[in-house]
Design an enzyme around this catalytic site. Structure first.
Site, mmCIF file in Angstrom:
data_model
loop_
_atom_site.group_PDB
_atom_site.id
_atom_site.type_symbol
_atom_site.label_atom_id
_atom_site.label_comp_id
_atom_site.label_asym_id
_atom_site.label_seq_id
_atom_site.Cartn_x
_atom_site.Cartn_y
_atom_site.Cartn_z
ATOM 1 N N LYS A 188 0.858 -1.180 0.000
ATOM 2 C CA LYS A 188 0.000 0.000 0.000
ATOM 3 C C LYS A 188 0.895 1.231 0.000
ATOM 4 C CE LYS A 188 -3.975 -2.198 0.534
ATOM 5 N NZ LYS A 188 -5.105 -2.065 -0.388
ATOM 6 N N ASP A 214 -0.350 -0.391 -4.455
ATOM 7 C CA ASP A 214 -1.776 -0.046 -4.470
ATOM 8 C C ASP A 214 -1.934 1.346 -3.866
ATOM 9 O OD1 ASP A 214 -4.500 0.129 -4.360
ATOM 10 O OD2 ASP A 214 -4.803 -1.682 -3.160
ATOM 11 N N GLU A 242 -1.809 -0.117 -8.791
ATOM 12 C CA GLU A 242 -3.247 -0.338 -8.644
ATOM 13 C C GLU A 242 -3.963 0.935 -8.216
ATOM 14 O OE1 GLU A 242 -4.086 -3.784 -6.311
ATOM 15 O OE2 GLU A 242 -6.084 -3.087 -5.794
ATOM 16 N N ASP A 267 -9.251 -1.469 -9.351
ATOM 17 C CA ASP A 267 -9.913 -2.157 -8.244
ATOM 18 C C ASP A 267 -11.240 -1.438 -7.973
ATOM 19 O OD1 ASP A 267 -10.752 -2.961 -5.677
ATOM 20 O OD2 ASP A 267 -8.812 -2.749 -4.725
ATOM 21 N N LYS A 291 -12.858 -8.348 -6.713
ATOM 22 C CA LYS A 291 -13.313 -8.710 -5.374
ATOM 23 C C LYS A 291 -14.812 -8.954 -5.500
ATOM 24 C CE LYS A 291 -9.854 -5.738 -3.184
ATOM 25 N NZ LYS A 291 -9.612 -4.460 -2.484
HETATM 26 MG MG MG Z 1 -6.852 -2.140 -4.044
#
Ligand code: MG
Length: 400
Positions: A188, A214, A242, A267, A291
């Site tokens: 992240k 991300d 991402e 995402d 997801k």
């Molecule tokens: Mg993500």
């Protein structure tokens, strides 16, 4: 119940008599930090489905406490499931789980994570009643079958690290994760906690495994500092960047993708199969993170999987800090043939001091997780005593 090995046509009917909805609070093994903030524990909604024939199955709603990742939250999902979604499915009969999404979408806009928790639970119940694994039930419904129509028996796992307190600590954790066998590391990032951290991780890994970042929507093309950070990140040979830009954006990502060679992965922006079609048309990104909770469940996930397969777009299964119940759903999904990149399928011990399933998920030394093809439905056994201890509220929906 034994596992069916024949391929005879077989009609399974699901008819939900009641749903037990509950909220638990589960402590994380380590604090998890992203550009949106840090969490030490997870509020989680669990659903237990009771079929008219006595069959049971559990599902998990992946919504978080605050609407920082998606519009849905634990509290909005509690409301949506109890007031609108459960009344649509309770007492209804479905002879195929892919009919559930249409029944819900016809009457409910949005509330995707709440719809997914119910829709995916009915897929697992259908699989359990059909005497097959959830992975087999999903693989039967894809238009993009594996050569022998059998789900994968193993899926590759990557690991995600939240923002660490220093680049050095991140480097140590990256080395350890590569030693453990993980197939990919994703870190992240946020403005101010990006280039130095990525350099440290990249140096530590020495190209042993792919490295991804991300941004969780924390960057803007209107900010010169953000743009120069994104340009600097482009020089590391990352496997993907991402969702650096807006949570529902496709246009700005397309502008950025034209300027950098690193593939962008979307995402948050991908909320359904139509958004994948738009992403392809606009060339906003080259990879999709799927997801199932974010897109409303498995029917949408299958459509996205098939669309990505048809366009040869790499695809992987993301995670939402699920318990072992939610992990079962992601592992089953990731067994579909076009999940070409390692997913967020870390073992239970990575995130939880104690998982709520009796056999915690583990990862083999080669970075793979076994798909429980020999067990019906989700294949996990819930530690119901522990769930009772952790429960802070519960509600019975339907008849007792
Ligand atoms: Mg993500």
């Amino acid at each position: 119940m034994g596992v069916r090995t024949d391929r005879q046509p077989h009609v399974t009917m699901i008819r939900i008599e009641r749903i037990e909805l509950r909220e638990i609070i589960l402590p994380l093994a380590d604090r998890f930090s992203t550009s949106a903030g840090a969490v030490d524990e997870r509020r989680i909604l669990l659903l237990e489905f009771h079929d008219a024939d006595g069959s049971r199955e559990w599902s998990e709603c992946v919504a978080e406490t605050l609407p920082t990742y998606a519009p849905d939250t634990v509290d909005t999902c509690w409301l949506a499931i109890s007031k609108w979604i459960a009344p649509i499915v309770i007492g209804e009969s479905f002879d195929s789980p892919d009919l559930v999404d249409a029944a819900l979408a016809k009457r409910i806009r949005g509330h995707r994570m709440a719809r997914a928790a119910v829709e995916m639970g009915l897929w697992a119940l259908f699989a359990r009643k059909s005497g097959v694994s959830l992975a087999a039930a999903l693989n039967d419904k894809t238009r993009s079958p594996a050569p022998d129509r059998k789900p994968r028996s193993k899926v590759e796992s990557g690991v995600a690290f939240g923002i660490q307190s220093s680049p050095e600590l991140l480097a140590d954790r990256c080395r350890a994760a590569a030693d453990e066998g993980y197939r990919r590391i994703r870190i992240k990032i946020a403005p101010g906690a990006d280039v130095m951290y990525v350099r440290a991780a990249n140096d530590a890994l020495e190209s042993r495994i792919p490295l991804a970042v991300d941004g969780n929507c924390a960057y803007s093309l209107d900010n010169a500092h953000h743009v120069s950070a994104l340009e600097a990140l482009d020089s590391f040979g990352l496997s993907m960047i991402e969702q650096p830009l807006g949570h529902d954006d496709l246009m700005q990502h397309a502008t950025l993708q034209r300027c950098i060679s690193t593939p962008i992965c979307l995402d948050e922006s991908i909320t359904g199969v139509e958004r994948v079609a738009e992403m392809i048309a606009l060339e906003s990104a080259r990879i999709v993170n799927l997801k199932p909770g974010r897109v409303g469940g498995f029917r949408q996930s299958l459509a996205i999987h098939d669309a990505c397969a048809e366009s040869s777009l790499p695809l992987w299964c993301g995670g939402m800090l699920e318990t072992g119940i939610g992990r079962a759903y992601n592992v089953a999904l990731a067994s579909l043939p076009h999940f070409t990149l390692p997913g967020d399928l870390s073992p239970s011990a990575r995130y939880w001091a104690q998982d709520i399933v009796k056999q915690p998920w583990t990862m083999d030394a080669d970075g793979t997780v076994e798909v429980p093809l020999d067990r019906n439905g989700t294949g996990v056994e819930v530690n119901e005593e522990l769930v009772d201890e952790l429960t802070v509220r519960r509600l019975t929906l339907g008849q007792r």
